[in-house]
Design an enzyme around this catalytic site. Structure first.
Site, mmCIF file in Angstrom:
data_model
loop_
_atom_site.group_PDB
_atom_site.id
_atom_site.type_symbol
_atom_site.label_atom_id
_atom_site.label_comp_id
_atom_site.label_asym_id
_atom_site.label_seq_id
_atom_site.Cartn_x
_atom_site.Cartn_y
_atom_site.Cartn_z
ATOM 1 N N CYS A 1 -5.598 9.724 9.127
ATOM 2 C CA CYS A 1 -4.716 10.214 8.049
ATOM 3 C C CYS A 1 -5.550 10.925 6.980
ATOM 4 C CB CYS A 1 -3.921 9.066 7.437
ATOM 5 S SG CYS A 1 -4.943 7.748 6.784
ATOM 6 N N ALA B 1 -11.828 -5.237 10.812
ATOM 7 C CA ALA B 1 -11.630 -4.746 12.180
ATOM 8 C C ALA B 1 -12.957 -4.396 12.856
ATOM 9 C CB ALA B 1 -10.726 -3.526 12.159
ATOM 10 N N ASP C 1 -5.341 2.469 13.948
ATOM 11 C CA ASP C 1 -4.738 3.292 12.884
ATOM 12 C C ASP C 1 -5.423 2.983 11.540
ATOM 13 O OD1 ASP C 1 -3.063 4.922 11.409
ATOM 14 O OD2 ASP C 1 -1.381 3.509 11.412
ATOM 15 N N ARG D 1 5.098 5.243 15.846
ATOM 16 C CA ARG D 1 5.542 3.884 16.205
ATOM 17 C C ARG D 1 6.584 3.941 17.313
ATOM 18 N NH1 ARG D 1 4.722 2.938 10.420
ATOM 19 N NH2 ARG D 1 6.800 3.727 9.930
ATOM 20 N N GLN E 1 0.846 -1.200 0.000
ATOM 21 C CA GLN E 1 0.000 0.000 0.000
ATOM 22 C C GLN E 1 0.886 1.257 0.000
ATOM 23 O OE1 GLN E 1 -3.192 -0.263 2.978
ATOM 24 N NE2 GLN E 1 -2.924 -2.462 2.989
HETATM 25 C C1 LIG Z 1 -3.026 3.416 7.890
HETATM 26 S S1 LIG Z 1 -2.757 1.748 7.516
HETATM 27 C C2 LIG Z 1 -2.006 1.161 8.982
HETATM 28 C C3 LIG Z 1 -0.516 1.412 9.061
HETATM 29 C C4 LIG Z 1 0.196 0.689 10.145
HETATM 30 N N1 LIG Z 1 -0.280 1.062 11.454
HETATM 31 C C5 LIG Z 1 1.696 0.888 10.057
HETATM 32 O O1 LIG Z 1 2.275 1.570 10.939
HETATM 33 O O2 LIG Z 1 2.301 0.396 9.110
HETATM 34 C C6 LIG Z 1 -4.374 1.083 7.517
HETATM 35 C C7 LIG Z 1 -4.480 -0.428 7.356
HETATM 36 O O3 LIG Z 1 -5.871 -0.762 7.504
HETATM 37 C C8 LIG Z 1 -6.147 -1.919 6.720
HETATM 38 N N2 LIG Z 1 -7.616 -1.978 6.587
HETATM 39 C C9 LIG Z 1 -8.412 -1.239 5.783
HETATM 40 N N3 LIG Z 1 -9.722 -1.512 6.025
HETATM 41 C C10 LIG Z 1 -9.744 -2.446 7.013
HETATM 42 C C11 LIG Z 1 -10.777 -3.126 7.732
HETATM 43 N N4 LIG Z 1 -12.070 -2.878 7.473
HETATM 44 N N5 LIG Z 1 -10.433 -3.999 8.678
HETATM 45 C C12 LIG Z 1 -9.129 -4.270 8.954
HETATM 46 N N6 LIG Z 1 -8.108 -3.660 8.317
HETATM 47 C C13 LIG Z 1 -8.410 -2.757 7.371
HETATM 48 C C14 LIG Z 1 -5.336 -1.719 5.472
HETATM 49 O O4 LIG Z 1 -5.080 -2.976 4.858
HETATM 50 C C15 LIG Z 1 -4.062 -1.030 6.027
HETATM 51 O O5 LIG Z 1 -3.069 -2.002 6.248
#
Ligand SMILES: C[S@@+](CC[C@H](N)C(=O)[O-])C[C@H]1O[C@@H](n2cnc3c(N)ncnc32)[C@H](O)[C@@H]1O
Length: 391
Positions: free
Chosen positions: A335, A275, A295, A208, A196
């Site tokens: 974000c 989630a 997040d 982090r 991503q």
């Molecule tokens: C902002 S990123 C998280 C970044 C991470 N905390 C890091 O430090 O690398 C958001 C993440 O949410 C996941 N995501 C999106 N929709 C989701 C859902 N409904 N349930 C679980 N994960 C989800 C995406 O695959 C992505 O990896």
């Protein structure tokens, strides 16, 4: 160079270093411009305001690269901007070999994002005008950085909205599918082509690190929307006991597991799930954690989606508060450009009221320092994090 006049009054904003001119603000050209042409912006009376590039059909028609009459846009200026960007990152002494070198308007290079992953570079062009300057950008990057490879990751949707065809893929040297980078005392695998964003959430480096302050030895932690495990692994490094990490992306979780192996970290349960569903289930089961990190991806892509996004944050915060032990900690991030820290604080207060959990704010974080933001455009401070102690 084509001269562009703007409506009376617009000069106030531009002479205050606001770097965009909107389509309705333009009243005339010295000759009809083509997409991507370089232009001089002048006020109604003809006074110089700035040099930029134009996309006459886009609602943000002109993006300004220089407010200095003595600094016209040419190959030397692009190189100078890249050198300045590099100089600034060197000054930061970032604790990683992965960082954002160019953050678009934040580095006076609107429409350009450049991320560094060790010896590899990822570039993204987000405007027609900057894409037209690519033959000045790419050779300068090669010369300044001497990378092993450059990968272009321009978003197909963004390119077609701006009216150009993205190149995509390896545009210089070679780039392996997976690159190993380090951040503080952790190593991460970054999948540049399939991951991503440009491969990793570089903007959350500060968060982090900060999260480690809230972990006590043996704490049970929850990392919701964990991607490739950035927070989960950081919490483990800080001495966490059992950690549960959730993400909907199989690729992200596969990489997260490899990252755990790479760092010889055990004791993280990786769960591939939505989630929202899983938090609801954990709540029903009465699960409790010492530290909960949430997040999510951007919920508000435009202003119209803000109310829906706020409902999403409310649901996550209500669940998150239920799942946090008394005296535990909850961190939430947004974000989205359109969600402000005030929005997040309001939603947290409302979730606290509904769940009868009092909170106090113990910290805040923002995008890390390699993502500078523009004073005149407050929502370029797009990443906000709130850390609450849940009483
Ligand atoms: C902002 S990123 C998280 C970044 C991470 N905390 C890091 O430090 O690398 C958001 C993440 O949410 C996941 N995501 C999106 N929709 C989701 C859902 N409904 N349930 C679980 N994960 C989800 C995406 O695959 C992505 O990896």
């Amino acid at each position: 160079m084509i001269q562009v006049r703007v409506k009376p009054g617009v000069e106030e904003r531009i002479s205050g270093f606001f770097p965009w001119v909107y389509k309705p603000e333009i009243i005339g050209y010295s000759k009809p411009p083509q997409k991507g042409d370089l232009v001089v912006v002048r006020d109604f009376g003809g006074k110089f305001l700035g040099y930029g590039y134009i996309n006459p059909s886009a609602s943000i028609s002109i993006r300004i690269l220089s407010f200095d009459k003595e600094e016209p846009i040419n190959q030397e200026l692009i190189r100078k901007r890249l050198e300045q960007a590099l100089e600034y990152r060197k000054r930061l002494k970032i604790n990683s070999n992965a960082y954002r070198l160019v953050h678009s308007e934040g580095d006076l290079l609107p429409g350009l994002v450049v991320d560094i992953y060790g010896e590899y570079v990822v570039v993204e062009f987000t405007t027609y005008g900057m894409n037209r300057l690519r033959d000045w950008v790419i050779p300068a990057l090669i010369d300044l950085l001497k990378p092993r490879g450059i990968y272009e990751k321009t978003d197909e949707y963004v390119a077609s909205a701006e009216g150009f065809r993205e190149k995509g893929g390896v545009i210089y040297g070679e780039v392996p599918e997976e690159v190993i980078i380090w951040e503080y005392d952790l190593e991460f695998i970054v999948n540049i082509p399939q991951g991503q964003k440009t491969g990793f959430f570089l903007d959350q480096r500060w968060a982090r690190r900060l999260i480690r302050s809230f972990v006590r030895p043996g704490d049970e932690c929850l990392d919701v929307f964990c991607h490739t495990g950035g927070f989960a692994l950081s919490m483990k490094k800080a001495g966490a006991g059992r950690v549960i990490a959730i993400d909907i992306s199989e690729l992200a979780l596969e990489t997260a597991k490899k990252n755990a192996g790479l760092n010889q970290i055990e004791g993280i349960e990786w769960i591939n799930a939505n989630a929202f569903d899983l938090l609801r289930q954990f709540h029903k089961e009465g699960r409790k954690f010492d530290l909960v990190v949430i997040d999510p991806p951007s919920f508000a892509k435009n202003r119209a989606s803000v109310p829906n996004a706020l409902r999403g944050y409310k649901e996550l915060l209500v669940r998150g508060l239920h799942l946090t032990k008394p005296g535990g900690y909850l961190a939430i991030y947004s974000c989205s450009f359109h969600i402000t820290r005030e929005h997040l604080l309001e939603v947290l207060a409302s979730a606290g009221k509904d769940t009868r959990r009092q909170v106090r704010i113990v910290a805040e974080s923002f995008q890390d320092l390699d993502h500078p933001w523009v004073l005149q455009m407050p929502n370029t401070l797009y990443l906000k994090g709130i850390y609450a102690e849940v009483l």
